[in-house]
Design a protein around this motif. Sequence first.
Motif, PDB file in Angstrom:
ATOM      1  N   LYS A  61       0.827  -1.207   0.000  1.00 36.00           N
ATOM      2  CA  LYS A  61       0.000   0.000   0.000  1.00 36.00           C
ATOM      3  C   LYS A  61       0.864   1.262   0.000  1.00 36.00           C
ATOM      4  N   THR A  62       2.055   1.169  -0.614  1.00 35.75           N
ATOM      5  CA  THR A  62       2.896   2.345  -0.757  1.00 35.75           C
ATOM      6  C   THR A  62       2.144   3.412  -1.535  1.00 35.75           C
ATOM      7  N   SER A  63       2.161   4.635  -1.020  1.00 36.91           N
ATOM      8  CA  SER A  63       1.297   5.672  -1.573  1.00 36.91           C
ATOM      9  C   SER A  63       1.991   6.572  -2.580  1.00 36.91           C
ATOM     10  N   ASP A  64       3.303   6.449  -2.722  1.00 39.23           N
ATOM     11  CA  ASP A  64       3.966   7.245  -3.748  1.00 39.23           C
ATOM     12  C   ASP A  64       5.109   6.451  -4.359  1.00 39.23           C
ATOM     13  N   LEU A  65       5.437   6.821  -5.577  1.00 43.10           N
ATOM     14  CA  LEU A  65       6.448   6.128  -6.358  1.00 43.10           C
ATOM     15  C   LEU A  65       7.405   7.179  -6.900  1.00 43.10           C
ATOM     16  N   ASP A  66       8.690   6.962  -6.716  1.00 41.18           N
ATOM     17  CA  ASP A  66       9.710   7.905  -7.176  1.00 41.18           C
ATOM     18  C   ASP A  66      10.326   7.408  -8.475  1.00 41.18           C
ATOM     19  N   LEU A  67      10.331   8.270  -9.494  1.00 44.12           N
ATOM     20  CA  LEU A  67      10.907   7.929 -10.787  1.00 44.12           C
ATOM     21  C   LEU A  67      11.955   8.969 -11.182  1.00 44.12           C
ATOM     22  N   LEU A  68      13.027   8.510 -11.805  1.00 47.65           N
ATOM     23  CA  LEU A  68      13.956   9.388 -12.510  1.00 47.65           C
ATOM     24  C   LEU A  68      13.710   9.210 -13.997  1.00 47.65           C
ATOM     25  N   PHE A  69      13.515  10.313 -14.703  1.00 50.37           N
ATOM     26  CA  PHE A  69      13.451  10.234 -16.163  1.00 50.37           C
ATOM     27  C   PHE A  69      14.687  10.939 -16.713  1.00 50.37           C
ATOM     28  N   ASN A 316      -4.530   4.822   2.650  1.00 55.14           N
ATOM     29  CA  ASN A 316      -3.134   4.409   2.746  1.00 55.14           C
ATOM     30  C   ASN A 316      -2.445   5.292   3.781  1.00 55.14           C
ATOM     31  N   VAL A 317      -1.545   4.685   4.553  1.00 54.79           N
ATOM     32  CA  VAL A 317      -0.821   5.423   5.585  1.00 54.79           C
ATOM     33  C   VAL A 317       0.647   5.486   5.203  1.00 54.79           C
ATOM     34  N   ASP A 318       1.148   6.688   5.022  1.00 56.89           N
ATOM     35  CA  ASP A 318       2.556   6.913   4.693  1.00 56.89           C
ATOM     36  C   ASP A 318       2.975   8.194   5.408  1.00 56.89           C
ATOM     37  N   VAL A 319       3.371   8.061   6.667  1.00 56.54           N
ATOM     38  CA  VAL A 319       3.668   9.228   7.486  1.00 56.54           C
ATOM     39  C   VAL A 319       4.941   9.891   6.987  1.00 56.54           C
ATOM     40  N   ARG A 320       4.813  11.145   6.570  1.00 56.31           N
ATOM     41  CA  ARG A 320       5.937  11.901   6.019  1.00 56.31           C
ATOM     42  C   ARG A 320       6.323  13.081   6.890  1.00 56.31           C
ATOM     43  N   CYS A 414      -5.706  11.920  15.887  1.00 63.37           N
ATOM     44  CA  CYS A 414      -6.013  12.802  14.771  1.00 63.37           C
ATOM     45  C   CYS A 414      -5.149  12.399  13.584  1.00 63.37           C
ATOM     46  N   TYR A 415      -5.726  12.487  12.390  1.00 63.56           N
ATOM     47  CA  TYR A 415      -5.032  12.090  11.173  1.00 63.56           C
ATOM     48  C   TYR A 415      -5.115  13.228  10.158  1.00 63.56           C
ATOM     49  N   ALA A 416      -3.988  13.541   9.529  1.00 69.27           N
ATOM     50  CA  ALA A 416      -3.956  14.532   8.454  1.00 69.27           C
ATOM     51  C   ALA A 416      -3.927  13.791   7.125  1.00 69.27           C
ATOM     52  N   ILE A 417      -4.915  14.059   6.274  1.00 69.38           N
ATOM     53  CA  ILE A 417      -5.071  13.352   5.012  1.00 69.38           C
ATOM     54  C   ILE A 417      -4.790  14.305   3.854  1.00 69.38           C
ATOM     55  N   SER A 418      -3.867  13.911   2.984  1.00 66.08           N
ATOM     56  CA  SER A 418      -3.520  14.700   1.806  1.00 66.08           C
ATOM     57  C   SER A 418      -3.592  13.811   0.573  1.00 66.08           C
ATOM     58  N   ASN A 419      -4.445  14.213  -0.385  1.00 77.37           N
ATOM     59  CA  ASN A 419      -4.611  13.433  -1.625  1.00 77.37           C
ATOM     60  C   ASN A 419      -4.916  11.965  -1.345  1.00 77.37           C
ATOM     61  N   GLY A 420      -5.763  11.741  -0.347  1.00 72.54           N
ATOM     62  CA  GLY A 420      -6.186  10.385  -0.035  1.00 72.54           C
ATOM     63  C   GLY A 420      -5.184   9.556   0.729  1.00 72.54           C
ATOM     64  N   VAL A 421      -4.127  10.178   1.269  1.00 75.20           N
ATOM     65  CA  VAL A 421      -3.093   9.466   2.018  1.00 75.20           C
ATOM     66  C   VAL A 421      -2.948  10.092   3.396  1.00 75.20           C
ATOM     67  N   CYS A 422      -2.873   9.252   4.422  1.00 73.43           N
ATOM     68  CA  CYS A 422      -2.607   9.743   5.773  1.00 73.43           C
ATOM     69  C   CYS A 422      -1.111  10.044   5.884  1.00 73.43           C
ATOM     70  N   ILE A 423      -0.761  11.335   5.908  1.00 70.64           N
ATOM     71  CA  ILE A 423       0.640  11.724   5.915  1.00 70.64           C
ATOM     72  C   ILE A 423       1.139  12.067   7.318  1.00 70.64           C
ATOM     73  N   ALA A 424       0.226  12.157   8.289  1.00 74.82           N
ATOM     74  CA  ALA A 424       0.627  12.468   9.665  1.00 74.82           C
ATOM     75  C   ALA A 424      -0.469  11.989  10.606  1.00 74.82           C
ATOM     76  N   ARG A 425      -0.067  11.628  11.810  1.00 80.31           N
ATOM     77  CA  ARG A 425      -1.041  11.209  12.824  1.00 80.31           C
ATOM     78  C   ARG A 425      -0.467  11.504  14.201  1.00 80.31           C
TER      79      ARG A 425
END
Length: 433
Positions: A61-69, A316-320, A414-425
């Motif tokens: 359930k990784t919420s972001d993907l890093d790409l190099l082009f 999805n939970v990905d605390v950043r 409390c949960y902070a949701i950004s673009n459908g992802v929980c980025i902080a709690r």
Amino acid sequence: MDEGRSLELFFDSISLGTMDEYQPSIESLTKVLNKKYYDAESIDDHCIVVGSVGRKTAVSKTSDLDLLFILPHEVYTRFNAYESNGQSALLQEVKNAIRSRYPKTKIKGDGQAVVVSFTNRAYSIDLVPAFEQSDGTFKYPDSNDGGSWKITNPIPEQDACSDLFLATNGDGKRLCNALRIWKNTFGFHFKGLLIDTLVDSFYSSDNRSEEPYDLLTDLFEYLSNQDQTQSFWYALGSNQHVTNDDNGAFVLKAKKAHDRLIKATGSDERECALIDLFGKSFSDVVVDGTSNYEEKEWSTKYGVVVREQFIEDLFNVDVRRSMRIDCKVSQRGFRPTLLRDMLAKHLPLLRGRSLFFFVDDVDSFAGCDFYWKIRNCGEVAFQRGCVRGAICRGNEIGTHVEETAFIGPHYVECYAISNGVCIARSRIEVPID
């Protein structure tokens, strides 16, 4: 609890299995940029998956993907000739090229990357335009502070992770995964590359246990012995600087985790300790478990059906980022007092008080939606049929009001949701006497 089987299922469940979910987006973006910059129709050339997914340490359930082009060098020459912030102009050009393919998708230039947030997919893509150098590193734009070029070196980091997994029969990967679940459960910032680097250096130390529970205990002890004031670590493989963000919060939290694990002796206590550290990700896979025995007894005794909700089931939970909530306790005729101060001074929280919960530094979470969970789990709650545990959307200013009604243990999250992802709690205990 069948500890060995439970931990095996836990590690299996949190590991990112395949790239199938991401492959269509990778191919589509690659095709768009290959057409613009190489006049080619290829769906796999010039694109490298980096970050935790590229190192194969990402969790499910990784919420972001890093790409190099990788762009042609003449593109670098063109934008490097700008008098001011050619880096920002490059990001805008790449963003516009992608927008021509995804006109209704949220796309923005974000400092060092073009962020593509798909509305119909549970992840976003951070695409970094880059230029390959003769030594195998990559130069990429940073539009912050007037613009500059930075260097990244992901391939040796990926190779080092592969070596770690092979040398440890996969245990290194399992520990990298487990630390990501731990930081998501406790809601603090812990860079993925720093996690992988510290796990790698952990295996360079001596006297590691082989049993999974004891291995986790040893790992948390190792983390707790890191220097909280250290400004950076050298990344595995590349030796690039990985900075110490959030004031090394992981060090003190690792000490508490180590203490929790080492003090748990019997099977039931060890089960509860693992659930405390890894939350729902572990409780969902426990084999022959006995956790929450009292709650099960109360539920049967008082005929109460417990329907607790978990943020992992909603987003999805990905605390950043780290977030902190506090609470002002007030009653008529008295000055409001912060709950954390009361708990630190061991002052009792009595019934009939007004509780005003709030997010510290709420302005730094602009654009986020806030959700709240109030959980009461004592016998009085079961006796009265007032067990709570639902997650509800809050207001945009990050506040929530409650009243103390009856004695027993409570907590608020409390949960902070950004673009459908929980980025902080954040969580605060509310023990009502």
